[in-house]
Each structure stands twice: as structure tokens, then as C-alpha cells.
Design a protein around this motif. Structure first.
Motif, PDB file in Angstrom:
ATOM      1  N   GLU A   8     -14.844 131.082  68.598  1.00 26.55           N
ATOM      2  CA  GLU A   8     -13.385 130.975  68.755  1.00 26.55           C
ATOM      3  C   GLU A   8     -12.706 130.858  67.394  1.00 26.55           C
ATOM      4  O   GLU A   8     -11.668 131.476  67.156  1.00 26.55           O
ATOM      5  CB  GLU A   8     -13.028 129.789  69.649  1.00 26.55           C
ATOM      6  CG  GLU A   8     -11.544 129.628  69.910  1.00 26.55           C
ATOM      7  CD  GLU A   8     -10.889 130.866  70.521  1.00 26.55           C
ATOM      8  OE1 GLU A   8      -9.694 131.110  70.241  1.00 26.55           O
ATOM      9  OE2 GLU A   8     -11.560 131.616  71.265  1.00 26.55           O
ATOM     10  N   SER A  61     -13.818 132.022  64.596  1.00 30.92           N
ATOM     11  CA  SER A  61     -13.922 133.356  63.990  1.00 30.92           C
ATOM     12  C   SER A  61     -12.848 134.294  64.548  1.00 30.92           C
ATOM     13  O   SER A  61     -12.236 135.075  63.814  1.00 30.92           O
ATOM     14  CB  SER A  61     -15.320 133.935  64.242  1.00 30.92           C
ATOM     15  OG  SER A  61     -15.473 135.182  63.637  1.00 30.92           O
ATOM     16  N   ARG A  62     -12.610 134.166  65.844  1.00 33.54           N
ATOM     17  CA  ARG A  62     -11.552 134.971  66.483  1.00 33.54           C
ATOM     18  C   ARG A  62     -10.186 134.616  65.895  1.00 33.54           C
ATOM     19  O   ARG A  62      -9.393 135.486  65.561  1.00 33.54           O
ATOM     20  CB  ARG A  62     -11.570 134.747  67.997  1.00 33.54           C
ATOM     21  CG  ARG A  62     -10.612 135.651  68.770  1.00 33.54           C
ATOM     22  CD  ARG A  62     -10.768 135.492  70.288  1.00 33.54           C
ATOM     23  NE  ARG A  62     -12.023 136.125  70.729  1.00 33.54           N
ATOM     24  CZ  ARG A  62     -13.075 135.477  71.231  1.00 33.54           C
ATOM     25  NH1 ARG A  62     -13.056 134.162  71.384  1.00 33.54           N
ATOM     26  NH2 ARG A  62     -14.159 136.114  71.601  1.00 33.54           N
ATOM     27  N   LYS A  63      -9.929 133.319  65.725  1.00 24.58           N
ATOM     28  CA  LYS A  63      -8.657 132.869  65.144  1.00 24.58           C
ATOM     29  C   LYS A  63      -8.496 133.332  63.704  1.00 24.58           C
ATOM     30  O   LYS A  63      -7.387 133.589  63.248  1.00 24.58           O
ATOM     31  CB  LYS A  63      -8.549 131.345  65.223  1.00 24.58           C
ATOM     32  CG  LYS A  63      -8.310 130.823  66.609  1.00 24.58           C
ATOM     33  CD  LYS A  63      -8.258 129.315  66.638  1.00 24.58           C
ATOM     34  CE  LYS A  63      -8.070 128.821  68.052  1.00 24.58           C
ATOM     35  NZ  LYS A  63      -8.072 127.344  68.130  1.00 24.58           N
ATOM     36  N   CYS A  64      -9.605 133.451  62.981  1.00 26.00           N
ATOM     37  CA  CYS A  64      -9.574 133.915  61.594  1.00 26.00           C
ATOM     38  C   CYS A  64      -9.404 135.442  61.512  1.00 26.00           C
ATOM     39  O   CYS A  64      -9.188 135.976  60.420  1.00 26.00           O
ATOM     40  CB  CYS A  64     -10.858 133.527  60.871  1.00 26.00           C
ATOM     41  SG  CYS A  64     -11.008 131.763  60.573  1.00 26.00           S
ATOM     42  N   GLY A  65      -9.508 136.119  62.645  1.00 28.66           N
ATOM     43  CA  GLY A  65      -9.363 137.570  62.663  1.00 28.66           C
ATOM     44  C   GLY A  65     -10.655 138.330  62.369  1.00 28.66           C
ATOM     45  O   GLY A  65     -10.625 139.549  62.240  1.00 28.66           O
ATOM     46  N   ALA A  66     -11.768 137.614  62.273  1.00 28.38           N
ATOM     47  CA  ALA A  66     -13.029 138.279  61.962  1.00 28.38           C
ATOM     48  C   ALA A  66     -13.743 138.793  63.218  1.00 28.38           C
ATOM     49  O   ALA A  66     -14.628 139.628  63.130  1.00 28.38           O
ATOM     50  CB  ALA A  66     -13.956 137.316  61.223  1.00 28.38           C
ATOM     51  N   LEU A  67     -13.342 138.291  64.384  1.00 24.67           N
ATOM     52  CA  LEU A  67     -13.963 138.671  65.649  1.00 24.67           C
ATOM     53  C   LEU A  67     -12.880 139.165  66.586  1.00 24.67           C
ATOM     54  O   LEU A  67     -11.844 138.500  66.762  1.00 24.67           O
ATOM     55  CB  LEU A  67     -14.694 137.461  66.262  1.00 24.67           C
ATOM     56  CG  LEU A  67     -15.363 137.665  67.603  1.00 24.67           C
ATOM     57  CD1 LEU A  67     -16.516 138.646  67.473  1.00 24.67           C
ATOM     58  CD2 LEU A  67     -15.861 136.321  68.131  1.00 24.67           C
ATOM     59  N   SER A  68     -13.098 140.322  67.165  1.00 25.36           N
ATOM     60  CA  SER A  68     -12.094 140.861  68.093  1.00 25.36           C
ATOM     61  C   SER A  68     -12.411 140.518  69.527  1.00 25.36           C
ATOM     62  O   SER A  68     -13.476 140.094  69.852  1.00 25.36           O
ATOM     63  CB  SER A  68     -11.990 142.372  67.936  1.00 25.36           C
ATOM     64  OG  SER A  68     -13.232 142.991  68.139  1.00 25.36           O
TER      65      SER A  68
END
Length: 95
Positions: free
Chosen positions: A86, A88-95
Motif C-alpha cells: 500500500e 508503494s502504491r501511495k508512492c506511485g511505484a505500484l499501480s
């Protein structure tokens, strides 16, 4: 080197083989079959994990208490991985 040390080296080697196969699946896809091979990356991951567990069982038989797995620790790790996923998703690294 004694038997335990030998088995520990084998365990490390198998862990690396799991990692290698996982990165191949990331790069080429889980269903990709490497030229000259019969199994997909997913099937080969399963095979390498089986090899890893086999060596862990041999360590257990040799008196090195690595099994059974700590179910609570497994559950805690899942929660931790999901939390970092989650993040990573917030950091934009995970879609």
C-alpha cells in the motif's frame, strides 16, 4: 565442512534459485517458458520452492530446528507485505 554446514549451503543455494526464478517471472511473465525448457516460470518457482523445503526438512532431520514454519510469523509477514504494498502504491511505484 560438516553435514549441517553443507545443508545450510544447499539451503542458501536453493533460496537464490527461488529468487532467480521469481525475477525471471517478473521480467518475462509467469507463463513464459524459457527456450529449451518445458516448464513455465510459475512451475519452475514451485519446483525451486519444493527443493528449498526438501533441504529444510533435511536440516530438521539433522537436528537443526527450522521446521515447522511459525504460522503466526507467516501471518505477520503477510500483513507487513500488504502494508508496504500500500505504501508503494501511495508512492506511485505500484499501480
Amino acid at each position: 565442512m560438516n553435514r549441517t554446514e553443507y545443508l545450510l549451503a544447499c539451503l542458501a543455494e536453493e533460496a537464490v534459485e527461488v529468487a532467480q526464478r521469481a525475477t525471471k517471472a517478473m521480467r518475462f511473465g509467469c507463463d513464459e517458458v524459457q527456450p529449451g525448457q518445458e516448464l513455465s516460470n510459475t512451475q519452475r518457482i514451485r519446483q525451486e520452492l519444493s527443493d528449498l523445503i526438501a533441504v529444510a526438512e533435511m536440516l530438521e532431520e539433522a537436528g537443526v530446528p527450522v521446521l515447522p514454519l511459525d504460522v503466526d510469523a507467516v501471518d505477520r509477514k503477510k500483513v507487513k507485505v500488504l502494508a508496504f504494498m500500500e505504501y508503494s502504491r501511495k508512492c506511485g511505484a505500484l499501480s
